[in-house]
Every structure is written in C-alpha cells, then in structure tokens.
Motif scaffolding. Structure first.
Motif, mmCIF file in Angstrom:
data_model
loop_
_atom_site.group_PDB
_atom_site.id
_atom_site.type_symbol
_atom_site.label_atom_id
_atom_site.label_comp_id
_atom_site.label_asym_id
_atom_site.label_seq_id
_atom_site.Cartn_x
_atom_site.Cartn_y
_atom_site.Cartn_z
ATOM 1 N N LYS A 175 0.833 -1.191 0.000
ATOM 2 C CA LYS A 175 0.000 0.000 0.000
ATOM 3 C C LYS A 175 0.873 1.249 0.000
ATOM 4 N N LYS A 176 0.417 2.252 -0.720
ATOM 5 C CA LYS A 176 1.064 3.561 -0.715
ATOM 6 C C LYS A 176 0.029 4.591 -0.310
ATOM 7 N N LYS A 177 0.288 5.284 0.782
ATOM 8 C CA LYS A 177 -0.673 6.222 1.355
ATOM 9 C C LYS A 177 -2.019 5.544 1.597
ATOM 10 N N GLY A 178 -1.952 4.259 1.995
ATOM 11 C CA GLY A 178 -3.155 3.507 2.323
ATOM 12 C C GLY A 178 -3.879 2.887 1.142
ATOM 13 N N LYS A 179 -3.400 3.176 -0.083
ATOM 14 C CA LYS A 179 -4.057 2.642 -1.275
ATOM 15 C C LYS A 179 -3.257 1.470 -1.842
ATOM 16 N N PRO A 180 -3.929 0.379 -2.251
ATOM 17 C CA PRO A 180 -3.232 -0.802 -2.765
ATOM 18 C C PRO A 180 -2.423 -0.496 -4.023
ATOM 19 N N VAL A 181 -1.257 -1.132 -4.118
ATOM 20 C CA VAL A 181 -0.409 -1.028 -5.302
ATOM 21 C C VAL A 181 -0.228 -2.434 -5.857
ATOM 22 N N SER A 182 -0.486 -2.605 -7.148
ATOM 23 C CA SER A 182 -0.381 -3.912 -7.782
ATOM 24 C C SER A 182 1.040 -4.116 -8.315
ATOM 25 N N LEU A 183 1.707 -5.166 -7.813
ATOM 26 C CA LEU A 183 3.055 -5.487 -8.255
ATOM 27 C C LEU A 183 3.115 -6.928 -8.736
ATOM 28 N N THR A 184 4.018 -7.193 -9.674
ATOM 29 C CA THR A 184 4.274 -8.575 -10.057
ATOM 30 C C THR A 184 5.078 -9.255 -8.946
ATOM 31 N N LYS A 185 5.216 -10.570 -9.037
ATOM 32 C CA LYS A 185 5.968 -11.304 -8.011
ATOM 33 C C LYS A 185 7.401 -10.790 -7.919
ATOM 34 N N LYS A 186 8.071 -10.602 -9.060
ATOM 35 C CA LYS A 186 9.453 -10.131 -9.047
ATOM 36 C C LYS A 186 9.542 -8.710 -8.509
ATOM 37 N N PHE A 234 7.503 -7.350 -6.343
ATOM 38 C CA PHE A 234 7.292 -7.425 -4.890
ATOM 39 C C PHE A 234 8.562 -7.903 -4.198
ATOM 40 N N ASP A 235 9.183 -8.957 -4.724
ATOM 41 C CA ASP A 235 10.410 -9.485 -4.123
ATOM 42 C C ASP A 235 11.517 -8.442 -4.140
ATOM 43 N N LEU A 236 11.591 -7.675 -5.199
ATOM 44 C CA LEU A 236 12.596 -6.626 -5.323
ATOM 45 C C LEU A 236 12.339 -5.517 -4.300
ATOM 46 N N LEU A 237 11.092 -5.109 -4.176
ATOM 47 C CA LEU A 237 10.733 -4.093 -3.187
ATOM 48 C C LEU A 237 11.076 -4.567 -1.779
ATOM 49 N N LEU A 238 10.744 -5.812 -1.472
ATOM 50 C CA LEU A 238 11.025 -6.369 -0.155
ATOM 51 C C LEU A 238 12.528 -6.380 0.122
ATOM 52 N N LEU A 239 13.320 -6.741 -0.871
ATOM 53 C CA LEU A 239 14.775 -6.761 -0.712
ATOM 54 C C LEU A 239 15.306 -5.377 -0.365
ATOM 55 N N LEU A 295 9.301 -0.483 -10.829
ATOM 56 C CA LEU A 295 9.003 -0.394 -9.403
ATOM 57 C C LEU A 295 9.009 1.057 -8.939
ATOM 58 N N ARG A 296 10.012 1.815 -9.366
ATOM 59 C CA ARG A 296 10.072 3.250 -9.032
ATOM 60 C C ARG A 296 8.781 3.962 -9.431
ATOM 61 N N LYS A 297 8.346 3.698 -10.634
ATOM 62 C CA LYS A 297 7.179 4.404 -11.165
ATOM 63 C C LYS A 297 5.916 4.023 -10.407
ATOM 64 N N ILE A 317 5.505 2.955 -7.325
ATOM 65 C CA ILE A 317 5.392 3.405 -5.931
ATOM 66 C C ILE A 317 5.931 4.815 -5.712
ATOM 67 N N GLY A 318 6.320 5.485 -6.797
ATOM 68 C CA GLY A 318 6.742 6.877 -6.687
ATOM 69 C C GLY A 318 8.073 7.069 -5.987
ATOM 70 N N TRP A 319 9.001 6.161 -6.226
ATOM 71 C CA TRP A 319 10.318 6.238 -5.582
ATOM 72 C C TRP A 319 11.411 6.652 -6.563
ATOM 73 N N GLU A 320 11.077 7.539 -7.501
ATOM 74 C CA GLU A 320 12.071 7.970 -8.477
ATOM 75 C C GLU A 320 13.292 8.608 -7.806
ATOM 76 N N ASP A 321 13.073 9.317 -6.691
ATOM 77 C CA ASP A 321 14.176 9.982 -5.995
ATOM 78 C C ASP A 321 14.701 9.173 -4.801
ATOM 79 N N ARG A 322 13.948 8.149 -4.408
ATOM 80 C CA ARG A 322 14.335 7.395 -3.196
ATOM 81 C C ARG A 322 15.130 6.134 -3.526
ATOM 82 N N LEU A 323 14.801 5.488 -4.625
ATOM 83 C CA LEU A 323 15.501 4.284 -5.049
ATOM 84 C C LEU A 323 16.540 4.714 -6.079
ATOM 85 N N VAL A 324 17.777 4.904 -5.611
ATOM 86 C CA VAL A 324 18.787 5.564 -6.428
ATOM 87 C C VAL A 324 19.798 4.572 -6.978
#
Length: 217
Positions: A140-151, A153-158, A195-197, A199-206
């Motif tokens: 979830k981003k700001k409480g709203k669900p975000v749809s991710l593929t398995k890879k 999701f695994d990448l985000l978790l890492l 993934l950046r796009k 969840i809006g992490w263009e500046d956070r995931l560098v």
C-alpha cells in the motif's frame, strides 16, 4: 521490533553488523566475550543471537549448551569454515552457519530467514508512505493498494529490508532471479524502473555508479 544479540569479539566486525542490522530495523545489543554474553542472555530476552565461535571466556560451543534450553535461534558467525566445523555447529544446535568473511546482504537474508522460521519476523514493513505486508504479500502507498508482479514485490522487499545499503547488481539478481548473474543488467534495471514508477520512488531508489541500487532512508 526484533531484538538481536551480536556476540563478536572483533570490534570492527561487530560495529559493521550492528550498524547494518540497526539500519534494517532491528534492535541490537552486543557482547564481546562469552562470559558477558552469558550474563546478557540470562537477564534479557532475545529473538535471535549471532554467535562467533572463537571467543574469549566461553567459546561459542560452550555458550550453545546454555542457549539451547532457552530455544533462542542462533546463527554461528565464524572463520572456521570447513565442512566438519559447519556440521559440528549445526549439531550443537545452531539454526544457520555463516563463514567469515561474509557480505552483509547475505547476513541480512539469513537473519530474515531464521526469524521467519521462528515466526518472529515483523509482518509489516514501512518506509515512508509505503507499507508492505510480508504475510499477505500486499503493498500500500498512502493507504491505497499497489499492484506489483511477483518479481517487483520481491525486489521491493529486498530494498526495504536493506535500507541505506548499496546492493550490487549480481547480488540482486542472485536473490530475486535465483540464478548466476552473467553481467546483463537490463532485466534488473527494467524492473527497478517499473518499481520506481509504481510506488513513486524515483528519488528514493537511487542508482549507485558501477554497483547497483540503494534505497535511501
């Protein structure tokens, strides 16, 4: 928050481990010899112990005799890397065995794995306005669900489990795609961009030049 005791007599190694675990969201205490460790274990509750074998005072094997009845999971960290040493460590009751030198990303992965087996891993991870439920595998981003593929999701978790740590492309590939990295970064880069796009992490995931990627705290 999971509480981890780091029992390591080499201070530079202890410093690195504690810094990395703290950055990943764990609460750490540490001991520098077996006697100090035994005293701390007696007076505190821990979710996991990272235990060097060659220690002043009581060695790691002697400490295992004290720890085993308490049912606290243990990962041995040691320069003793022969098969016989690993077998002895596991037979002594350790849940995992990591020879030195090791990479922090591998240590964090093993910590996560052992805690998960003991059902002590935090189910909810949060970075900024992004929240991940590791059990339901939802985001979830700001409480709203975000749809991710398995890879994705695994990448985000890492990344969320390794905040502030520069992850090498080869390690990312080995962890997420479970194969040997052959030097082609396009697959990783494409998934990171998507993934950046999402969840809006263009500046956070560098990007880290000639290394890979880092999630800014």
């Amino acid at each position: 928050m999971n509480k981890i005791l780091v029992v390591e007599d080499e201070r530079p190694i202890s410093d690195l481990i504690v810094m990395s675990l703290t950055g990943a969201g764990y609460c750490c205490q540490r001991a520098f010899d077996g006697i100090q460790a035994a005293d701390m274990i007696e007076h505190n509750a821990y979710d996991l112990i990272l235990l060097d074998i060659m220690l002043p005072g009581y060695d790691g094997y002697e400490l295992m005799n004290y720890i085993r009845p308490l049912e606290i999971p243990v990962i041995f960290l040691t320069a003793k890397a022969s098969v016989d040493d690993r077998v002895r460590g596991l037979k002594a009751g350790a849940d995992d065995y990591l020879p030195k030198p090791f990479e922090i990303v591998e240590l964090l992965a093993r910590v996560e794995s052992v805690l998960r087996r003991y059902h002590k891993q935090d189910a909810i991870l949060t970075v900024g306005d992004v929240q991940v439920d590791t059990l339901s595998r939802t985001v979830k981003k700001k409480g709203k669900p975000v749809s991710l593929t398995k890879k994705e999701f695994d990448l985000l978790l890492l990344f969320m489990q390794n905040p502030g740590i520069a992850l090498f492309r080869e390690k990312i590939y080995e962890r997420i795609w479970e194969g040997e990295y052959m030097g082609d970064s396009r697959t990783i880069d494409l998934h990171v961009q998507r993934l950046r796009k999402k969840i809006g992490w263009e500046d956070r995931l560098v990007a880290v030049y000639k290394v890979g990627y880092r999630l800014e705290n």
